[in-house]
Write an enzyme that holds these catalytic residues in place. Structure first.
Site, PDB file in Angstrom:
ATOM      1  N   ILE A 153       0.851  -1.351   0.080  1.00  0.00           N
ATOM      2  CA  ILE A 153       0.093   0.097   0.077  1.00  0.00           C
ATOM      3  C   ILE A 153       1.026   1.385  -0.113  1.00  0.00           C
ATOM      4  CG2 ILE A 153      -1.461   1.305   1.306  1.00  0.00           C
ATOM      5  CD1 ILE A 153      -2.631  -1.404   2.338  1.00  0.00           C
ATOM      6  N   ASP A 172      11.367   2.591   6.244  1.00  0.00           N
ATOM      7  CA  ASP A 172      10.966   1.296   6.305  1.00  0.00           C
ATOM      8  C   ASP A 172      12.128   0.534   6.502  1.00  0.00           C
ATOM      9  OD1 ASP A 172      10.267  -1.383   5.644  1.00  0.00           O
ATOM     10  OD2 ASP A 172       8.607  -0.734   4.390  1.00  0.00           O
ATOM     11  N   GLU A 263     -11.801   0.300  18.506  1.00  0.00           N
ATOM     12  CA  GLU A 263     -12.799   0.400  17.606  1.00  0.00           C
ATOM     13  C   GLU A 263     -13.834  -0.674  17.679  1.00  0.00           C
ATOM     14  OE1 GLU A 263     -11.289  -0.250  13.477  1.00  0.00           O
ATOM     15  OE2 GLU A 263     -10.006   1.532  13.688  1.00  0.00           O
ATOM     16  N   HIS A 281     -12.913   3.983   9.794  1.00  0.00           N
ATOM     17  CA  HIS A 281     -12.078   2.513   9.171  1.00  0.00           C
ATOM     18  C   HIS A 281     -12.758   2.177   7.732  1.00  0.00           C
ATOM     19  CE1 HIS A 281      -9.555  -0.923  10.457  1.00  0.00           C
ATOM     20  NE2 HIS A 281      -9.458  -0.592   9.219  1.00  0.00           N
ATOM     21  N   LEU A 282     -12.734   3.463   6.720  1.00  0.00           N
ATOM     22  CA  LEU A 282     -13.277   3.043   5.549  1.00  0.00           C
ATOM     23  C   LEU A 282     -12.153   2.976   4.413  1.00  0.00           C
ATOM     24  CD1 LEU A 282     -15.582   6.321   5.157  1.00  0.00           C
ATOM     25  CD2 LEU A 282     -16.111   3.719   5.834  1.00  0.00           C
ATOM     26  N   GLY A 283     -10.868   2.558   4.834  1.00  0.00           N
ATOM     27  CA  GLY A 283      -9.891   2.531   3.878  1.00  0.00           C
ATOM     28  C   GLY A 283     -10.175   1.522   2.852  1.00  0.00           C
ATOM     29  N   ALA A 284     -10.908   0.062   3.118  1.00  0.00           N
ATOM     30  CA  ALA A 284     -11.239  -0.506   2.091  1.00  0.00           C
ATOM     31  C   ALA A 284     -12.752  -0.435   1.544  1.00  0.00           C
ATOM     32  CB  ALA A 284     -10.952  -2.152   2.763  1.00  0.00           C
TER      33      ALA A 284
END
Length: 530
Positions: A153, A172, A263, A281-284
């Protein structure tokens, strides 16, 4: 006929896939929110298909007497007790790539909304106000985006940001310089380098023991004054109280959160902070992503229940029913070797070479290489971020080259596997074989011969070959109340470098490991878990 329960919202097309494959389906999309009712009936099903609402806890799994597979439509498996499922022989699957683009796009959308204060400006305008001067925004172009996590991602976010003419700086620990160059991002070695220079900071990494509270209060204070923070990854990566304080003080110009430490987030310290944008939590949550992961999980679960094939298994290798008995002990060895290397490696991996020597080289190497690569990467990217099928893809995305070599039998062991890991700092190797009892054994580490059976918890040390080391280590472990189960030693040459691999009864704490590492003979000490 196998029977599957769908306890969360899933596409009707996915339901039909189950039926077309000869699987009976009980579609109860609201049941995941009623854990007591779910627990009452779970014992009647062979499969459980879920999204994020259903919590497959140890208590639920204990009542799932017939359950063979849990399929998660999505990447995150933090709502599944994988250890409990594994102990009961339940395969856990996910769909790791179905919502990557959607999640990346949400992060970019949140960045824009945060930069231009779009939600507040919308509410103000619809309330009859016209507050142009109040909503002075910030341009994205030519700004620096600080990317924390540059996997699947994160790399998509980087690509989109570069298209917006942003400068991207990435942190990273396991991003190689070669991969960073291909992505067009500037790699930094520490968060302390990234945070003071980034105008926008966005997180894209799993929540593990190492990443929990990664952006703690001290690091939030290091962020550039007037910066904006976006988290569409996982709750618990960021100290929410510290972010709220920074927003109130004006140290941060804004923040956008799609995920929270707890959550569903009905209450949160961030909700009362100024210049904060929050989504549930709308990422997907796009039609395309929901459809993709639903169809994928239905296909995967059907294949397993009907044919015995495992795809995208979190806790099981992807093999056919015919291959399983032959490959099983060698897969266990491959996972052990990869797990060892992953736990002792501290620098970005650039290449792995796997030598299959003797009879093992005649087997189907794909599941062996995938099992080894997955176990190697798991300590680096988290349990949900890599599995048997996705491991080669994840490795490629991180710039890790994979090479396989088949060799004729040689040396004292007729058949064995050797893993050679190349990092930006060193080359490390570990080898093992399967004994007649079907159990894996370590036979060589760093070119030094030894023989050791893997244990659930182990201590690995490199040390100087000096008299008294065994006694000193044994005394130290005794003083720390650590019981030794097995003890294996090896050395390159007299008075040179030596290694020790010990099985211990319990997991070693960081404090205990620090005490061990303080022994004067020890050059490196690592706590391992298998």
């Amino acid at each position: 006929m196998p029977k599957v329960l769908i306890s969360d919202k899933l596409s009707e097309a996915a339901v039909q896939i189950f039926r077309d494959n000869g699987v009976e389906v009980d579609f109860q999309p609201g049941l995941g929110k009623e854990p007591e009712k779910l627990a009452e009936i779970i014992g009647s099903y062979d499969g459980l298909a879920i999204r994020s609402a259903t919590k497959a806890t140890a208590e639920l799994i204990a009542k799932a007497d017939n359950l063979k597979v849990i399929g998660r439509a999505g990447i995150g498996v933090d709502n599944i007790d994988i250890a409990a499922a594994s102990a009961k022989g339940i395969v856990v699957m996910n769909t790791p790539f179905g919502n990557s683009i959607t999640t990346a796009e949400h992060a970019i959308a949140m960045m824009f909304a945060c930069a231009r204060q779009i939600p507040e400006a919308d509410a103000s305008t619809r309330a009859g106000k016209w507050e142009k001067s109040r909503f002075m925004g910030a341009e994205i172009t030519r700004k620096t985006l600080g990317l924390i996590g540059c996997g699947n991602i994160g790399s998509i976010v980087a690509d989109r940001a570069l298209g917006l003419k942003m400068r991207v700086v990435a942190y990273d620990p396991f991003l190689s310089h070669e991969r960073a160059e291909k992505l067009g991002v500037t790699k930094v070695e520490t968060l302390e380098e990234l945070l003071p220079v980034a105008d926008f900071v966005t997180l894209h990494l799993p929540k593990t023991d190492k990443t929990a509270n990664l952006l703690n209060a001290e690091r939030v204070k290091l962020m550039k004054k007037g910066a904006r923070l976006i988290n569409c990854a996982r709750g618990g990566l960021v100290d929410e109280v510290a972010v709220a304080e920074a927003l109130h003080s004006g140290a941060l110009a804004g923040a956008a959160f799609d995920v929270f430490a707890e959550e569903p987030a009905k209450e949160n310290v961030l909700f009362d902070a100024p210049n904060i944008l929050c989504t549930p939590h709308l990422g997907a949550a796009t039609t395309e992503a929901q459809e993709n992961v639903a169809l994928q999980v239905a296909e995967q679960m059907s294949d397993y229940l009907v044919k015995g094939a495992i795809s995208n298994g979190i806790n099981a290798p992807s093999v056919t029913a015919e291959e399983a008995p032959i490959l099983k002990p060698w897969i266990a060895l491959a996972e052990t070797l990869g797990g060892f290397a992953g736990q002792v490696t501290e620098n970005p991996i650039t290449e792995i070479e796997i030598e299959y020597v003797g009879e093992v080289g005649k087997l189907n190497l794909n599941p062996l290489t995938s099992a080894l690569t997955a176990s190697l990467l798991k300590p680096l990217v988290g349990e949900g971020g890599v599995n048997m099928v996705s491991a080669p893809i994840v490795a490629r995305e991180r710039g890790v080259k994979i090479a396989e070599t088949r060799k004729d039998a040689q040396g004292a062991y007729g058949s064995y596997i050797r893993l050679i890991v190349t990092t930006e700092a060193q080359v490390r190797s570990v080898a093992g074989t399967v004994f007649s009892d079907g159990k894996p054994r370590f036979i060589q580490i760093k070119g030094i011969g030894l023989e050791a059976e893997p244990q659930p918890f182990m201590l690995y040390t490199t040390n100087t070959d000096t008299p008294g080391y065994i006694g000193a280590l044994g005394q130290k472990l005794g003083d720390l109340n650590v019981n030794i189960a097995t003890f294996a030693l090896g050395r390159a040459e007299k008075d040179g470098e030596a290694i020790a691999l010990l099985g211990v009864d319990e997991e070693l704490s960081e404090a205990t490991l620090k005490e061990i590492a303080n022994l004067p003979q020890i050059m490196q000490a690592k706590a391992l878990a298998f």
